[in-house]
Enzyme design. Structure first.
Site, mmCIF file in Angstrom:
data_model
loop_
_atom_site.group_PDB
_atom_site.id
_atom_site.type_symbol
_atom_site.label_atom_id
_atom_site.label_comp_id
_atom_site.label_asym_id
_atom_site.label_seq_id
_atom_site.Cartn_x
_atom_site.Cartn_y
_atom_site.Cartn_z
ATOM 1 N N ASP A 13 2.027 18.521 9.021
ATOM 2 C CA ASP A 13 2.895 18.036 10.428
ATOM 3 C C ASP A 13 2.193 19.344 11.168
ATOM 4 O OD1 ASP A 13 5.295 18.381 10.152
ATOM 5 O OD2 ASP A 13 5.785 17.430 11.550
ATOM 6 N N ASP A 17 7.513 26.518 11.529
ATOM 7 C CA ASP A 17 8.310 26.489 9.762
ATOM 8 C C ASP A 17 6.632 25.765 8.963
ATOM 9 O OD1 ASP A 17 8.854 23.766 10.582
ATOM 10 O OD2 ASP A 17 10.124 23.396 9.296
ATOM 11 N N ASP A 18 5.913 24.463 9.292
ATOM 12 C CA ASP A 18 4.421 24.083 8.694
ATOM 13 C C ASP A 18 3.926 24.865 8.131
ATOM 14 O OD1 ASP A 18 5.402 20.839 8.343
ATOM 15 O OD2 ASP A 18 5.819 21.369 10.645
ATOM 16 N N ASN A 42 5.131 17.152 14.387
ATOM 17 C CA ASN A 42 5.384 17.844 15.382
ATOM 18 C C ASN A 42 5.260 17.826 16.168
ATOM 19 O OD1 ASN A 42 7.748 19.363 14.138
ATOM 20 N ND2 ASN A 42 6.846 20.177 12.646
ATOM 21 N N GLU A 168 17.093 13.139 9.776
ATOM 22 C CA GLU A 168 16.489 14.550 10.333
ATOM 23 C C GLU A 168 15.248 14.196 10.369
ATOM 24 O OE1 GLU A 168 13.070 17.011 8.723
ATOM 25 O OE2 GLU A 168 13.640 14.880 7.522
ATOM 26 N N ASP A 255 10.806 24.064 6.006
ATOM 27 C CA ASP A 255 9.377 23.819 4.996
ATOM 28 C C ASP A 255 8.977 24.884 4.166
ATOM 29 O OD1 ASP A 255 8.446 21.737 6.851
ATOM 30 O OD2 ASP A 255 7.413 22.368 7.914
HETATM 31 C C1 BDR Z 1 11.206 19.273 10.165
HETATM 32 O O1 BDR Z 1 11.229 18.793 11.197
HETATM 33 C C2 BDR Z 1 9.822 19.566 11.924
HETATM 34 O O2 BDR Z 1 10.223 19.699 13.199
HETATM 35 C C3 BDR Z 1 9.616 20.688 10.775
HETATM 36 O O3 BDR Z 1 8.642 21.257 10.592
HETATM 37 C C4 BDR Z 1 10.298 20.199 9.090
HETATM 38 O O4 BDR Z 1 9.167 20.156 8.843
HETATM 39 C C5 BDR Z 1 12.884 19.737 10.074
HETATM 40 O O5 BDR Z 1 13.640 18.829 10.100
HETATM 41 CA CA CA Z 2 6.573 20.286 9.413
#
Ligand code: BDR
Ligand code: CA
Length: 327
Positions: A13, A17-18, A42, A168, A255
């Site tokens: 998504d 970080d992806d 996201n 999470e 990620d």
């Molecule tokens: C996860 O939530 C997203 O915001 C980030 O991309 C990651 O995959 C972390 O909780």
């Molecule tokens: Ca993600």
């Protein structure tokens, strides 16, 4: 040691970080990326798909197919994470508008078809909400037997959440999907489900000095300017937000760690445990419950990450970025 050769499908998504995880996967010599599917999380699906294509182009891999998937969770309204990832999903980074493939397949069709065509060989990595994976499992219940491994970034197994005190983000966004996924694994002949949660990702931090070190290492490299600009601009928004709250700058590599551990399982230690997901609670929706004491008397359905070689992961990440800059 990393697996000799790994066939990957990434389900993303694409937030910040992806994006860093995609760049890492593109730079991993032992990984062959069959395709990248996208899901709402996201950012909305259109953004996630656009960001994914733009990041693959930045990595010099615009030929990797991008397959749009589910635009909303199975039962709930989508709620994005723009507070963390910025409105575009990529912080302050601006990437050129990517080319759109004429016949991009649908995520669910493509995941199922690839798993059948390469039975027992594919590592599916999910770094967004689990909607696409759950729908693929409903379409093809044999999927757990067809994959080599499912590695997901999601959950908080011994500590609190990051979206609510219990949950999470990826699991919280579509808890029904997450429940389907966890309940589908662990049976006879099932591939392992590896869950990389906040317990380990929160220990894996990219710091401003790592980016400064990378800039020194890549001086003169052909693709360094565009890559460094992206890394700096995409993380700045996040660094500033964390600094305001805690007085120091760091970026949690959620990620990228899941992706790195999918390619090199020795980066994490895991424990086999029965996991289920809360979907009907008032306070704890999306909570991942791990039965560490075995009181449910259920067979373990997940390998949960309980330890991480964080320093090595960050070194691997910086080395991967240097390779991308010098390609
Ligand atoms: C996860 O939530 C997203 O915001 C980030 O991309 C990651 O995959 C972390 O909780
Ligand atoms: Ca993600």
């Amino acid at each position: 040691m990393p697996d000799a050769k790994t066939l990957l499908i990434l389900d993303v998504d694409t937030g910040i970080d992806d994006a860093l995880g995609l760049l890492y996967a593109c730079a991993a010599p032992q990984a062959t990326i069959l395709g990248v599917s996208t899901v709402a999380g996201n950012v909305d699906l259109t953004r996630a798909t656009r960001n994914t294509r733009a990041v693959l182009a930045l990595a010099g891999r615009p030929e990797i197919p991008v397959w749009p998937g589910c635009a909303r969770p199975i039962m709930r309204e989508p709620e994005d994470a723009s507070e963390i990832h910025g409105g575009s999903g990529l912080g302050n980074a601006i990437l050129p508008e990517p080319a759109v493939a004429a016949n991009a397949g649908n995520a669910i069709d493509e995941i199922v078809a690839a798993a059948k065509a390469h039975a027992g060989e594919i590592v599916l990595i999910a770094t967004g909400p689990l909607t696409n994976v759950a729908v693929a499992l409903m379409r093809e219940p044999e999927l757990p037997k067809l994959l080599k491994r499912l590695v997901l970034m999601g959950g908080a197994f011994k500590e609190g959440g990051n979206t609510t005190p219990a949950a999470e983000f990826n699991i919280w966004h579509d808890p029904e999907a997450a429940r389907i996924v966890f309940q589908s694994f662990g049976g006879e002949g099932s591939a392992p489900l590896v869950a990389v949660g906040l317990d380990v990702t929160r220990q894996t931090l990219l710091l401003p000095e790592h980016l400064r070190d990378l800039a020194r290492r890549c001086e003169g490299a052909a693709h360094a300017p565009a890559l460094l600009q992206f890394l700096q601009d995409s993380t700045r928004h996040y660094f500033e937000r964390v600094e305001k709250r805690e007085g120091r700058r760091y970026f949690v590599m959620h990620d990228p760690l899941a992706i790195a551990a999918a390619i090199d399982p020795t980066l994490i230690d895991t424990a086999a445990v029965a996991v289920d997901v809360e979907t009907t609670g008032t306070l704890a929706n999306g909570m991942t419950l791990a039965d560490w004491r075995g009181v449910w008397r259920r067979k373990p359905n997940a390998q949960v990450a309980v330890g991480v070689r964080a320093e090595r992961m960050i070194e691997d990440f910086i080395a991967a970025m240097e390779r991308l800059a010098r390609r």
